[in-house]
Design an enzyme around this catalytic site. Structure first.
Site, PDB file in Angstrom:
ATOM      1  N   TYR A  53      20.789  -1.213  -1.950  1.00  0.00           N
ATOM      2  CA  TYR A  53      21.084   0.094  -1.192  1.00  0.00           C
ATOM      3  C   TYR A  53      21.817  -0.394  -0.178  1.00  0.00           C
ATOM      4  CZ  TYR A  53      17.811   2.366  -4.549  1.00  0.00           C
ATOM      5  OH  TYR A  53      17.291   3.067  -5.405  1.00  0.00           O
ATOM      6  N   MET A  60      11.961   0.140  -3.314  1.00  0.00           N
ATOM      7  CA  MET A  60      10.505   0.685  -3.733  1.00  0.00           C
ATOM      8  C   MET A  60       9.737  -0.302  -4.496  1.00  0.00           C
ATOM      9  SD  MET A  60       8.767   4.111  -5.092  1.00  0.00           S
ATOM     10  CE  MET A  60       9.588   5.274  -3.590  1.00  0.00           C
ATOM     11  N   LYS A  86     -13.505  -4.879   6.025  1.00  0.00           N
ATOM     12  CA  LYS A  86     -12.782  -3.795   6.116  1.00  0.00           C
ATOM     13  C   LYS A  86     -11.570  -3.626   5.287  1.00  0.00           C
ATOM     14  CE  LYS A  86     -10.792  -4.492  10.750  1.00  0.00           C
ATOM     15  NZ  LYS A  86     -10.550  -3.996  12.016  1.00  0.00           N
TER      16      LYS A  86
END
Length: 399
Positions: free
Chosen positions: A277, A325, A45
């Site tokens: 950041y 990101m 899965k």
């Protein structure tokens, strides 16, 4: 006439190397552990826990897994569309799902409630052939599955549908809540309930091919739970289901995925320089920074900011500052590497690199999540393929 110059493909910024030879060895090790008389289901899965569903399913079959398992019918149907045969079970159905397609694809389909039985019976009527179903008992997990109080109704209705030729009840099954906690009393309690619910169903006339409750943790440590079939999920991919139970090596397993990237930039910065950041990391001295082009957009957990381990230039480094990101930074100190040098986030661990469990510890999660969350932007590159798997298209990006 325009002449085009062939440009060789550039190396990927990142890659997840999937060792299918290790996967097959894990399946064989698990088969040996559960012994004769108990079948093995390799659970594939969620894109085989991030490893690539179709190549891993084929490799597991080649190594002797008698069954494959998926969560959703869409996953199971995708395996059939790719030509993967044999026994295949799926268990996470919702109202309106493609029961008829499942019947025609010869899936074993889990039924936990009367609504599901009604839908599968109607689909069997439309298909003109019986559905293979497995009745799931909720023995204490409190998730999917039929409660003991509702079990007699479901069993009676399933037997009536079987008498009408609409279904064949092929299995009775359940799932542990805390098998990854050695000796937890819920393990024995759930086994007792499962024995009772199976005995009731069989007394009423159910003759299951398989009875199963064991997941990876129970397959490795609770032999009395093996019954006719065990479901090996994360263990198939060489990851221990729990550090408390033992390491992968303790169980004779080898992690299948190695995640790496090419260092994108190397530069020297002064002491006190903020990194990423929020400037949660300030360089303690004049130092060299390396930029690794992976981020939470690729599945790298942001919760591991400042803690995630990476092997760069032959030494362990920690993520410096926040994971963004698409990228994060490591502090190389006085060391330097060339742009393009490998940064290995995790692998089997026997070449000095961190493991998925190391990242799980850094992110306060489980190793299951670390490998499963690696996104489609990271290509899967397969090694250890057989001629059969390669001929059927097992290489390349994740399927």
């Amino acid at each position: 006439m325009t002449h085009r110059t062939h440009t060789p493909p550039s190396p990927p910024r990142a890659r997840a190397e999937i060792d299918l030879g290790a996967l097959r060895a894990n399946v064989r090790a698990l088969r040996a552990r559960v012994g004769v008389g108990t079948a093995l289901m390799a659970v594939v899965k969620s894109d085989a826990y991030g490893h690539g569903m179709v190549p891993c399913a084929r490799a597991a079959r080649e190594a002797g897994a008698e069954w494959l398992g998926t969560a959703t019918p869409q996953e199971a149907l995708a395996l059939r569309a790719a030509g993967v045969g044999g026994r295949l079970m799926c268990w996470l159905w919702t109202p309106g799902d493609p029961w008829r397609d499942g019947i025609e694809a010869e899936l074993d389909m889990s039924v936990s409630a009367m609504w599901a039985l009604r839908e599968v019976v109607e689909a069997a009527r439309e298909a003109g052939r019986p559905a293979r179903i497995q009745l799931k008992a909720d023995t204490g997990l409190g998730r999917n599955g039929c409660q003991p109080a509702d079990w007699p109704e479901l069993v009676a209705a399933a037997l009536a549908a079987q008498e009408e030729g609409r279904v064949t009840v092929t299995g009775l099954w359940s799932h542990f809540a805390r098998a990854d906690e050695p000796g937890h009393p819920s393990i024995a309690a759930q086994l007792d309930v499962f024995h009772e619910m199976v005995a009731y169903a069989e007394k009423q006339g159910v003759e299951p091919e398989v009875r199963h409750i064991a997941n990876s943790a129970a397959a490795l440590t609770v032999p009395e739970s093996h019954f006719d079939l065990v479901r090996a999920g994360v263990a198939t991919y060489g990851i221990s289901p729990s550090p408390e139970l033992g390491t992968s090596r303790d169980f004779g397993l080898r992690p299948v995925m190695t995640l790496s990237a090419s260092v994108a930039l190397v530069k020297q910065v002064p002491a006190g320089h903020g990194v990423s950041y929020g400037h949660q990391y300030l360089t303690p001295q004049e130092t060299i920074l390396g930029l690794v082009p992976l981020g939470y957009g690729d599945g790298i957990p942001r919760h591991a900011s400042g803690r995630g381990p990476v092997l760069v230039g032959g030494a362990w480094r920690r993520v410096a500052g926040r994971i963004a990101m698409d990228q994060f930074v490591v502090d190389l100190g006085h060391d330097t590497v060339e742009p393009g040098a490998p940064a290995v986030l995790f692998g089997p661990g026997d070449r000095g690199e961190p493991t998925a469990q190391d990242w799980a510890d850094a992110a306060d999660t489980i190793a299951y999540e670390i490998v499963t969350r690696i996104g489609p932007r990271v290509p899967r590159v397969y090694s250890g393929e057989t001629a059969e798997n390669s001929a059927l298209g097992g290489t390349g990006a994740s399927e």
